[in-house]
Enzyme design. Structure first.
Site, PDB file in Angstrom:
ATOM      1  N   PRO A 282       0.785  -1.233  -0.006  1.00  0.00           N
ATOM      2  CA  PRO A 282      -0.236   0.077  -0.031  1.00  0.00           C
ATOM      3  C   PRO A 282       0.903   1.149  -0.112  1.00  0.00           C
ATOM      4  O   PRO A 282       1.407   1.547   0.880  1.00  0.00           O
ATOM      5  CB  PRO A 282      -0.845  -0.172   1.359  1.00  0.00           C
ATOM      6  CG  PRO A 282      -0.022  -1.043   2.184  1.00  0.00           C
ATOM      7  CD  PRO A 282       0.850  -1.964   1.266  1.00  0.00           C
ATOM      8  N   ASP A 452       5.791   3.639   1.418  1.00  0.00           N
ATOM      9  CA  ASP A 452       5.191   2.580   1.955  1.00  0.00           C
ATOM     10  C   ASP A 452       4.252   2.839   3.070  1.00  0.00           C
ATOM     11  O   ASP A 452       4.760   3.601   4.075  1.00  0.00           O
ATOM     12  CB  ASP A 452       6.116   1.273   2.408  1.00  0.00           C
ATOM     13  CG  ASP A 452       5.619  -0.019   2.833  1.00  0.00           C
ATOM     14  OD1 ASP A 452       4.239   0.065   3.092  1.00  0.00           O
ATOM     15  OD2 ASP A 452       6.058  -1.066   2.963  1.00  0.00           O
ATOM     16  N   HIS A 453       2.949   2.946   2.886  1.00  0.00           N
ATOM     17  CA  HIS A 453       2.250   3.358   4.174  1.00  0.00           C
ATOM     18  C   HIS A 453       2.029   2.741   5.165  1.00  0.00           C
ATOM     19  O   HIS A 453       1.098   3.012   6.241  1.00  0.00           O
ATOM     20  CB  HIS A 453       0.703   3.814   3.343  1.00  0.00           C
ATOM     21  CG  HIS A 453       0.015   5.169   3.983  1.00  0.00           C
ATOM     22  ND1 HIS A 453       0.078   5.338   5.275  1.00  0.00           N
ATOM     23  CD2 HIS A 453      -0.650   5.841   3.536  1.00  0.00           C
ATOM     24  CE1 HIS A 453      -0.329   6.700   5.597  1.00  0.00           C
ATOM     25  NE2 HIS A 453      -1.066   6.770   4.523  1.00  0.00           N
ATOM     26  N   ARG A 454       2.670   1.475   5.027  1.00  0.00           N
ATOM     27  CA  ARG A 454       2.905   0.678   6.505  1.00  0.00           C
ATOM     28  C   ARG A 454       3.597   1.205   7.333  1.00  0.00           C
ATOM     29  O   ARG A 454       3.497   0.783   8.462  1.00  0.00           O
ATOM     30  CB  ARG A 454       2.994  -0.866   6.004  1.00  0.00           C
ATOM     31  CG  ARG A 454       2.109  -1.543   5.185  1.00  0.00           C
ATOM     32  CD  ARG A 454       2.406  -2.837   4.866  1.00  0.00           C
ATOM     33  NE  ARG A 454       3.651  -2.913   4.055  1.00  0.00           N
ATOM     34  CZ  ARG A 454       4.394  -3.889   3.446  1.00  0.00           C
ATOM     35  NH1 ARG A 454       3.777  -4.938   3.696  1.00  0.00           N
ATOM     36  NH2 ARG A 454       5.476  -3.811   2.600  1.00  0.00           N
TER      37      ARG A 454
END
Length: 480
Positions: A282, A452-454
């Site tokens: 994501p 990386d949105h994590r």
């Protein structure tokens, strides 16, 4: 870069003296005649081994951690040619580079199992090495048997379909006769009972058409000979939509006439695999305008000394990452992330037949001149396909610069295993208003970062870009 072999091993090892990569070969199991003799039975357990015939297999080496197969670019030696220890035998193309394969043994290249332009999985035999001329014919026979067996496996006919005998006819059960279970209880809606009372209809004699034989108002009206009201007639339920089978394959348009299909090279296959893998991460993107007037002035001063714009941008990114380590972090298992101990800037380079990202290791710690020198060396190796694995697979942050082609903005795809990638556009004159409302023309470049949105959030990325912009707009710290 060369690769060589060592007996009874199967994994790749580095030979520092020549900066070569070594691969393993083994004595052919079918040609071994081993006799163990105890040297000192009372005190020693050492054993000596004698081999009657030494025909060694040359294996396809693993030249990188992601390599699953390799392609034979060219055979440097021909069949029957004498080899000396340390000589290059074949050039192998991995998913990142071309490397020479060399041998640790004196002998003869007895047989070529995998020809030029063909591929083989890692660990598969690509050639045979004989110790003496007398063993060459024996090795060729062995190679021929290998080839014939592989062809036989490829053309094994599929077993004929199993025809089942017709199933015996199943006797149909006899029709079941309804059995009366005595007087039943009349079930009717309250409104139906009211209508039956009004029209003097015996409710017990009305046949119900509702669920489970329930008597409805329309049933009573029918029994009384009265036209049913429009409101009492329930509209028929709409037909269910047709059930269509889910397509399992994408219907691709037909190939245009005179078109040609070009198979992927090993490098293109690796890029394709990485791009597909990146779709599972994501991501989000943030853009930021940066004034480059001061950077352009600095570049004009240091350019005659060999400093490149790539080195300036990599140095600025490295210094900003040092202040925002979460942007330099990595998430590889989807359950945790790690703060990388080094800031290694991978920079995208277009080469003939693909794309590769040489890595400027410890970019935040090296000075501009050493960084520029290192970058020129890496680009030269990349374009000649001579990069060593640690020079292209150790990046923690990627920089992609299309500004040199006049591209003002673009988005980059995040490489798997990294926290962010920066896309740098061209610096162009832009009308800008200052805090007092006065307009002026300044050189501005747009920087877009995909993260990386994590592990990286919007505030983290915004803070990183602000720091990066301050370094670019006040670049004196880059020369320290």
């Amino acid at each position: 870069m060369a690769v060589s072999s060592s007996s009874f091993l199967s994994t790749a090892s580095l030979t520092n003296s020549k900066s070569n990569i070594s691969f393993a070969s083994s004595v052919s199991p079918s040609l071994r005649s081993v006799v163990f003799r105890s040297t000192t039975p009372a005190t020693s357990h050492r054993r000596s081994m004698t081999v009657r015939s030494k025909i060694r297999e040359i294996f396809m080496p693993a030249l990188s951690s992601t390599m699953t197969e390799g392609k034979i670019v060219s055979w440097i030696k021909t069949e029957g040619e004498k080899l000396a220890k340390g000589e290059s035998v074949v050039v192998v193309e991995s998913d990142k580079a071309d490397m020479d394969v060399e041998t640790f043994y004196d002998g003869y290249l007895a047989a070529i199992v995998v020809g030029e332009g063909e591929t083989a999985p890692v660990g598969a035999a690509i050639g045979l090495l004989a110790e003496t001329e007398a063993e060459i014919e024996e090795a060729k026979s062995k190679a021929a048997s290998k080839s014939s067996s592989s062809v036989a496996e490829a053309v094994v006919p599929s077993p004929p379909p199993v025809t089942s005998s017709p199933a015996p006819a199943i006797a149909q059960p006899a029709p079941v006769t309804a059995v009366s279970d005595g007087p039943r209880k009349t079930v009717a809606t309250p409104y139906a009972k009211k209508l039956a009372k009004q029209h003097k209809v015996d409710i017990e004699s009305v046949a119900g058409t509702g669920p489970f034989g329930r008597i409805t108002a329309s049933d009573v009206e029918t029994a009384a000979g009265i036209a049913p009201s429009k409101s009492s007639i329930a509209p028929p339920p709409p037909p269910p939509p047709p059930v269509t089978a889910k397509a399992t394959t994408t219907n691709l348009p037909p190939l245009l006439p005179d078109s040609s299909i070009v198979p992927f090279t090993a490098m293109q296959s690796a890029v394709s695999k990485n791009m597909i893998e990146s779709l599972s991460v994501p991501t989000f993107r943030v853009g930021y305008p940066v004034n480059t007037d001061a950077l352009d002035a600095l570049y004009e001063k240091v350019k005659p000394k060999g400093v490149t714009m790539t080195a300036l941008l990599a140095k600025a990114a490295g210094m900003a990452l040092a202040q925002h380590p979460v942007v330099n972090a990595s998430c590889k298992d989807g359950k945790s992330f790690s703060y990388n101990s080094s800031i290694n800037i991978a920079v995208a380079v277009a080469i003939n037949g693909g794309l590769i990202t040489p890595v400027l290791q410890d970019a935040d710690k090296l000075d501009l001149y050493l960084l520029s020198q290192k970058w020129k060396e890496l680009v030269g190796k990349a374009r000649s396909k001579q990069l060593q694995p640690h020079e292209y697979n150790s990046g923690t942050f990627t920089l992609s610069n299309l500004g040199m082609f006049g591209v003002d903005r673009f988005d980059a795809i995040l490489p798997p295993g990294q926290g962010a990638i920066m896309a740098v556009g061209a610096s162009k004159p832009t009308v800008v208003a200052d805090k007092d409302g006065f307009f002026s023309v300044k050189n501005t470049m747009l920087v877009n970062v995909t993260a990386d949105h994590r592990i990286v959030y919007g505030a983290d990325l915004a803070a990183f870009l602000q720091t990066f912009a301050k370094i670019i707009e006040n670049p004196d710290s880059l020369t320290l």
